[in-house]
Design a protein around this motif. Structure first.
Motif, PDB file in Angstrom:
ATOM      1  N   TYR A 153       0.836  -1.316   0.023  1.00 39.88           N
ATOM      2  CA  TYR A 153       0.052  -0.132  -0.075  1.00 39.88           C
ATOM      3  C   TYR A 153       0.905   1.259   0.212  1.00 39.88           C
ATOM      4  O   TYR A 153       0.318   2.334  -0.281  1.00 39.88           O
ATOM      5  N   CYS A 154       2.207   1.185   0.174  1.00 39.60           N
ATOM      6  CA  CYS A 154       2.855   2.318   0.315  1.00 39.60           C
ATOM      7  C   CYS A 154       3.269   2.690  -1.141  1.00 39.60           C
ATOM      8  O   CYS A 154       3.726   3.807  -1.572  1.00 39.60           O
ATOM      9  N   ILE A 155       2.979   1.921  -2.091  1.00 34.15           N
ATOM     10  CA  ILE A 155       3.233   2.165  -3.526  1.00 34.15           C
ATOM     11  C   ILE A 155       2.145   3.029  -4.169  1.00 34.15           C
ATOM     12  O   ILE A 155       0.939   2.545  -4.105  1.00 34.15           O
ATOM     13  N   THR A 156       2.406   4.160  -4.706  1.00 35.29           N
ATOM     14  CA  THR A 156       1.514   5.081  -5.207  1.00 35.29           C
ATOM     15  C   THR A 156       0.998   4.684  -6.625  1.00 35.29           C
ATOM     16  O   THR A 156       1.762   4.111  -7.426  1.00 35.29           O
ATOM     17  N   PRO A 157       0.003   5.129  -7.060  1.00 38.47           N
ATOM     18  CA  PRO A 157      -0.455   5.107  -8.451  1.00 38.47           C
ATOM     19  C   PRO A 157       0.486   5.676  -9.422  1.00 38.47           C
ATOM     20  O   PRO A 157       0.833   5.374 -10.443  1.00 38.47           O
ATOM     21  N   GLU A 158       1.306   7.044  -8.905  1.00 39.99           N
ATOM     22  CA  GLU A 158       2.201   7.481  -9.620  1.00 39.99           C
ATOM     23  C   GLU A 158       3.442   6.916  -9.528  1.00 39.99           C
ATOM     24  O   GLU A 158       3.982   7.002 -10.868  1.00 39.99           O
ATOM     25  N   ASP A 159       3.748   6.117  -8.718  1.00 36.58           N
ATOM     26  CA  ASP A 159       4.793   5.064  -8.942  1.00 36.58           C
ATOM     27  C   ASP A 159       4.711   4.086 -10.079  1.00 36.58           C
ATOM     28  O   ASP A 159       5.462   3.873 -10.934  1.00 36.58           O
ATOM     29  N   LEU A 160       3.486   3.532  -9.946  1.00 30.62           N
ATOM     30  CA  LEU A 160       3.288   2.688 -10.959  1.00 30.62           C
ATOM     31  C   LEU A 160       3.086   3.234 -12.408  1.00 30.62           C
ATOM     32  O   LEU A 160       3.702   2.311 -13.352  1.00 30.62           O
ATOM     33  N   PHE A 161       2.750   4.353 -12.558  1.00 37.13           N
ATOM     34  CA  PHE A 161       2.686   4.858 -14.014  1.00 37.13           C
ATOM     35  C   PHE A 161       4.052   5.296 -14.465  1.00 37.13           C
ATOM     36  O   PHE A 161       4.402   4.932 -15.496  1.00 37.13           O
ATOM     37  N   GLY A 162       4.915   5.672 -13.487  1.00 32.16           N
ATOM     38  CA  GLY A 162       6.243   6.109 -13.863  1.00 32.16           C
ATOM     39  C   GLY A 162       7.048   4.650 -14.054  1.00 32.16           C
ATOM     40  O   GLY A 162       7.799   4.884 -15.174  1.00 32.16           O
ATOM     41  N   TRP A 163       6.804   3.596 -13.599  1.00 33.67           N
ATOM     42  CA  TRP A 163       7.555   2.334 -13.869  1.00 33.67           C
ATOM     43  C   TRP A 163       7.181   1.791 -15.191  1.00 33.67           C
ATOM     44  O   TRP A 163       7.839   1.469 -16.097  1.00 33.67           O
ATOM     45  N   TYR A 164       5.678   1.914 -15.318  1.00 33.86           N
ATOM     46  CA  TYR A 164       5.144   1.527 -16.618  1.00 33.86           C
ATOM     47  C   TYR A 164       5.878   2.305 -17.607  1.00 33.86           C
ATOM     48  O   TYR A 164       6.012   1.755 -19.159  1.00 33.86           O
ATOM     49  N   SER A 165       5.741   3.446 -17.603  1.00 34.56           N
ATOM     50  CA  SER A 165       6.357   4.495 -18.625  1.00 34.56           C
ATOM     51  C   SER A 165       7.946   4.320 -18.954  1.00 34.56           C
ATOM     52  O   SER A 165       8.197   4.382 -20.093  1.00 34.56           O
ATOM     53  N   HIS A 166       8.763   3.981 -17.809  1.00 35.93           N
ATOM     54  CA  HIS A 166      10.169   3.659 -17.871  1.00 35.93           C
ATOM     55  C   HIS A 166      10.082   2.623 -18.833  1.00 35.93           C
ATOM     56  O   HIS A 166      11.299   2.514 -19.392  1.00 35.93           O
ATOM     57  N   CYS A 167       9.514   1.445 -18.525  1.00 39.80           N
ATOM     58  CA  CYS A 167       9.592   0.078 -19.177  1.00 39.80           C
ATOM     59  C   CYS A 167       8.811   0.091 -20.671  1.00 39.80           C
ATOM     60  O   CYS A 167       8.982  -0.825 -21.217  1.00 39.80           O
ATOM     61  N   GLY A 168       8.426   1.228 -20.971  1.00 46.10           N
ATOM     62  CA  GLY A 168       7.731   1.317 -22.384  1.00 46.10           C
ATOM     63  C   GLY A 168       6.399   0.856 -22.637  1.00 46.10           C
ATOM     64  O   GLY A 168       5.848   0.483 -23.774  1.00 46.10           O
ATOM     65  N   TYR A 169       5.698   0.736 -21.554  1.00 35.60           N
ATOM     66  CA  TYR A 169       4.143   0.107 -21.487  1.00 35.60           C
ATOM     67  C   TYR A 169       3.115   1.201 -21.925  1.00 35.60           C
ATOM     68  O   TYR A 169       1.990   0.750 -22.089  1.00 35.60           O
ATOM     69  N   THR A 170       3.589   2.322 -22.005  1.00 34.26           N
ATOM     70  CA  THR A 170       2.391   3.404 -22.217  1.00 34.26           C
ATOM     71  C   THR A 170       2.663   3.931 -23.716  1.00 34.26           C
ATOM     72  O   THR A 170       3.440   3.859 -24.415  1.00 34.26           O
TER      73      THR A 170
END
Length: 76
Positions: free
Chosen positions: A59-76
């Motif tokens: 629960y300490c992981i925010t939606p902003e964290d997830l969006f940033g990781w997916y963007s970094h990995c090229g999924y967006t």
């Protein structure tokens, strides 16, 4: 009509391009910061206590964290 087989080679595995690796890293960081990681490793906790501790770290992981990781990995 036969079109043949087309092989597509995948790049070598990279944890930098796998969002779940980044999620686990963030959870482990949170567990280490709060001393929960050592408690999980060194004591006998009940299944419910382990579940609660891991859920708190998740629960300490925010939606902003997830969006940033997916963007970094090229999924967006």
């Amino acid at each position: 009509m036969y079109r043949g087989v087309h092989c597509e080679f995948l790049p070598p595995y990279s944890p930098d391009l796998n969002p779940i690796e980044l999620t686990f890293l963030a959870m482990k960081y949170h567990l280490c910061q709060n001393g929960d990681y050592m408690q999980l490793a060194m004591t006998l906790l009940s299944d419910q206590e382990i579940y609660d501790t891991l859920l708190k770290a998740l629960y300490c992981i925010t939606p902003e964290d997830l969006f940033g990781w997916y963007s970094h990995c090229g999924y967006t």
